[in-house]
Design a protein around this motif. Structure first.
Motif, short mmCIF file in Angstrom:
data_model
loop_
_atom_site.label_atom_id
_atom_site.label_comp_id
_atom_site.label_asym_id
_atom_site.label_seq_id
_atom_site.Cartn_x
_atom_site.Cartn_y
_atom_site.Cartn_z
N LEU A 7 0.85 -1.19 0.00
CA LEU A 7 0.00 0.00 0.00
C LEU A 7 0.89 1.23 0.00
CD1 LEU A 7 -2.55 1.71 0.32
CD2 LEU A 7 -2.49 1.21 2.78
N LEU A 8 0.74 2.04 -1.02
CA LEU A 8 1.47 3.30 -1.13
C LEU A 8 0.50 4.46 -0.95
CD1 LEU A 8 3.88 5.15 -1.91
CD2 LEU A 8 3.22 4.81 -4.31
N VAL A 9 0.79 5.31 0.03
CA VAL A 9 0.02 6.55 0.20
C VAL A 9 0.96 7.69 -0.19
CG1 VAL A 9 -1.30 7.99 1.75
CG2 VAL A 9 -1.31 5.51 2.06
N LEU A 10 0.63 8.34 -1.27
CA LEU A 10 1.47 9.40 -1.82
C LEU A 10 0.92 10.76 -1.39
CD1 LEU A 10 3.84 10.12 -3.71
CD2 LEU A 10 2.20 10.10 -5.60
N VAL A 11 1.77 11.55 -0.74
CA VAL A 11 1.41 12.90 -0.31
C VAL A 11 2.15 13.89 -1.22
CG1 VAL A 11 1.47 14.58 1.56
CG2 VAL A 11 1.06 12.16 2.07
N TRP A 235 13.21 4.69 -9.78
CA TRP A 235 14.40 3.93 -9.40
C TRP A 235 14.65 3.94 -7.90
CZ3 TRP A 235 16.75 0.63 -12.48
CH2 TRP A 235 16.59 0.77 -13.86
N THR A 236 14.19 4.95 -7.20
CA THR A 236 14.50 5.07 -5.77
C THR A 236 13.33 4.69 -4.89
OG1 THR A 236 16.02 6.90 -6.29
CG2 THR A 236 15.38 6.62 -3.99
N PHE A 237 12.12 5.15 -5.20
CA PHE A 237 11.00 4.99 -4.29
C PHE A 237 10.01 3.90 -4.68
CE2 PHE A 237 12.35 9.47 -3.96
CZ PHE A 237 12.64 9.51 -2.60
N LEU A 238 10.11 3.35 -5.88
CA LEU A 238 9.19 2.29 -6.28
C LEU A 238 9.46 0.97 -5.55
CD1 LEU A 238 6.82 1.43 -8.06
CD2 LEU A 238 8.47 0.87 -9.86
N PRO A 239 10.73 0.54 -5.36
CA PRO A 239 10.97 -0.74 -4.67
C PRO A 239 10.46 -0.71 -3.24
CG PRO A 239 12.93 -0.02 -5.85
CD PRO A 239 11.99 1.13 -5.86
N PRO A 241 10.49 -1.84 0.88
CA PRO A 241 11.61 -1.85 1.82
C PRO A 241 12.43 -3.13 1.81
CG PRO A 241 9.66 -0.90 2.84
CD PRO A 241 9.22 -1.44 1.51
N GLN A 242 11.82 -4.30 1.55
CA GLN A 242 12.57 -5.55 1.53
C GLN A 242 13.49 -5.61 0.32
OE1 GLN A 242 9.26 -5.32 2.06
NE2 GLN A 242 9.31 -5.77 4.25
N THR A 243 13.04 -5.10 -0.82
CA THR A 243 13.86 -5.10 -2.04
C THR A 243 15.00 -4.10 -1.92
OG1 THR A 243 11.89 -5.67 -3.32
CG2 THR A 243 13.79 -4.90 -4.55
N ARG A 244 14.78 -3.01 -1.21
CA ARG A 244 15.81 -1.98 -1.09
C ARG A 244 17.06 -2.50 -0.40
NH1 ARG A 244 11.92 2.95 1.11
NH2 ARG A 244 10.71 3.21 -0.82
N GLU A 245 16.91 -3.50 0.46
CA GLU A 245 18.07 -4.04 1.17
C GLU A 245 19.05 -4.71 0.22
OE1 GLU A 245 16.51 -6.66 4.10
OE2 GLU A 245 15.51 -5.08 5.27
N LYS A 246 18.60 -5.10 -0.96
CA LYS A 246 19.47 -5.76 -1.93
C LYS A 246 19.96 -4.79 -3.01
CE LYS A 246 16.69 -9.94 -1.30
NZ LYS A 246 15.85 -10.97 -1.97
N MET A 247 19.59 -3.53 -2.89
CA MET A 247 19.96 -2.53 -3.90
C MET A 247 20.91 -1.49 -3.31
SD MET A 247 16.15 -1.92 -5.56
CE MET A 247 16.80 -0.72 -6.74
N SER A 248 21.57 -0.79 -4.20
CA SER A 248 22.44 0.31 -3.78
C SER A 248 21.61 1.59 -3.76
CB SER A 248 23.62 0.44 -4.75
OG SER A 248 24.44 1.54 -4.38
N MET A 249 21.18 1.97 -2.58
CA MET A 249 20.30 3.13 -2.42
C MET A 249 21.11 4.37 -2.03
SD MET A 249 17.67 1.52 -3.25
CE MET A 249 16.47 2.83 -3.09
N PRO A 250 20.53 5.56 -2.14
CA PRO A 250 21.25 6.78 -1.74
C PRO A 250 21.69 6.71 -0.28
CG PRO A 250 19.27 7.33 -2.97
CD PRO A 250 19.20 5.87 -2.71
N PRO A 251 22.89 7.17 0.04
CA PRO A 251 23.36 7.13 1.43
C PRO A 251 22.55 8.04 2.32
CG PRO A 251 24.86 8.44 0.07
CD PRO A 251 23.87 7.81 -0.87
N ARG A 252 22.47 7.68 3.58
CA ARG A 252 21.73 8.50 4.54
C ARG A 252 22.52 9.79 4.84
NH1 ARG A 252 17.46 6.02 6.84
NH2 ARG A 252 17.28 3.77 6.57
N SER A 253 21.82 10.90 4.83
CA SER A 253 22.44 12.19 5.10
C SER A 253 22.44 12.47 6.59
CB SER A 253 21.69 13.31 4.35
OG SER A 253 20.33 13.34 4.75
N GLN A 254 23.19 13.50 6.98
CA GLN A 254 23.24 13.91 8.37
C GLN A 254 21.89 14.49 8.78
OE1 GLN A 254 25.87 13.33 10.29
NE2 GLN A 254 24.93 14.18 12.13
N VAL A 255 21.32 13.96 9.85
CA VAL A 255 19.97 14.35 10.27
C VAL A 255 20.06 15.45 11.32
CG1 VAL A 255 17.79 13.55 11.24
CG2 VAL A 255 19.16 12.03 9.81
#
Length: 310
Positions: A7-11, A235-239, A241-255
């Motif tokens: 389920l995707l809820v797009l805002v 390419w980034t938001f369609l996969p 969360p389980q599929t993202r673990e096997k992909m090279s995603m953007p690095p986390r920025s400083q929060v």
């Protein structure tokens, strides 16, 4: 066997003030590039980085179609966030009011999606009062609506069906510190219910959405070129969360985990915290403005005289 669905809820940010400014900027850049086409190619490149609201909606519809086509059990909802209110623009109102669940992608479903998004968004913008010249959108309210919709859909699952829910916020306006308390309450609710929050930002960063993505294990991305929005979404938001673990995603920025004070609604590094309701203030308050509890003013340490020996 367990059947998984997503389920995707797009805002989406539908603030007409912000999109109007982007249209004016694109027009100025295009006019400047036409006058200097042979002399400065960089100006022409910069003019192509802006998109209109119509192009933005077309990219959103294409992205949501891809989500529905991924799995015949996938579900979708789209919420338009504005300066005065947030409103569902898909599914149609009769589907939300009833217990009907829209699943998968068919020719009829995709056409209904396109018509509903464009029709409801036009209706929303036509109801906006021109006096509401606010630059920020009600993102906290939209996320709260998304969580309510996710809860309703989870109550309608079939036996053996598992629903993976995520919220994607596509935002252009800047943060409003007045939404901080409501926003963080919604984020912690999403974390408790296992809902992932993703964020796609235009032009500038959002400290609140950085915190939301970090807390819920979502993806935070500020796209450098608005013209490439559809590619970033696919390419980034369609996969999931389980599929993202096997992909090279953007690095986390400083929060940036600074809190917004309740007195002036600005981010602070140090402040005073109420021990009862945990409200934060940048200046000392004799009485908490939230829970009306008086603060005790503590004096300095009491020095006791040492006893003299005999």
């Amino acid at each position: 066997m367990e059947e998984k669905s997503s389920l995707l809820v797009l805002v989406i940010d539908a603030n007409h003030i912000w999109w109007g400014e982007r249209a004016e900027e694109a027009a100025r850049q295009t006019h400047g590039s036409n006058g200097h086409r042979n002399r400065d190619i960089a100006i022409s490149d910069s003019s192509s980085s802006q998109i209109t609201l119509t192009e933005f909606i077309d990219s959103v519809i294409t992205f949501t179609n891809a989500h529905l086509l991924t799995n015949h059990r996938n579900r979708l909802a789209i919420i338009a966030s504005h300066a005065s209110k947030s409103q569902y623009i898909y599914p149609p109102r009769q589907s939300i009011d009833s217990s009907t669940t829209v699943l998968g992608a068919t020719a009829d479903t995709l056409q209904v999606l396109k018509n509903s998004v464009k029709g409801e968004l036009s209706h929303l913008l036509s109801e906006v009062d021109d006096r509401e010249m606010l630059a920020d959108s009600i993102t906290a309210g939209a996320i709260s609506m998304a969580l309510c919709y996710i809860h309703k859909q989870s109550q309608q699952l079939l036996v053996g069906e598992k629903l993976n829910s995520k919220i994607l916020v596509v935002k252009g306006t800047e943060d409003s510190s007045e939404q901080y308390m409501n926003f963080m309450n919604a984020v912690f609710t999403a974390q408790k219910n296992g809902v992932v929050i993703d964020a796609c930002l235009f032009n500038h960063d959002s400290g609140l959405l950085q915190q939301a993505c970090d807390i819920t294990k979502g993806i935070y991305l500020r796209i450098p070129h608005m013209k490439g929005l559809l590619q970033y979404l696919l390419w980034t938001f369609l996969p999931d969360p389980q599929t993202r673990e096997k992909m090279s995603m953007p690095p986390r920025s400083q929060v940036d985990y600074r809190a917004a004070c309740f007195c002036h609604r600005r981010l602070i590094d140090r402040g005073y915290v109420c021990s009862v309701c945990l409200s934060v203030f940048c200046d000392f308050q004799a009485i908490c403005s939230t829970c009306r509890v008086p603060f005790k003013i503590l004096g300095g340490p009491v020095l006791r005289k040492k006893k003299k020996g005999p």
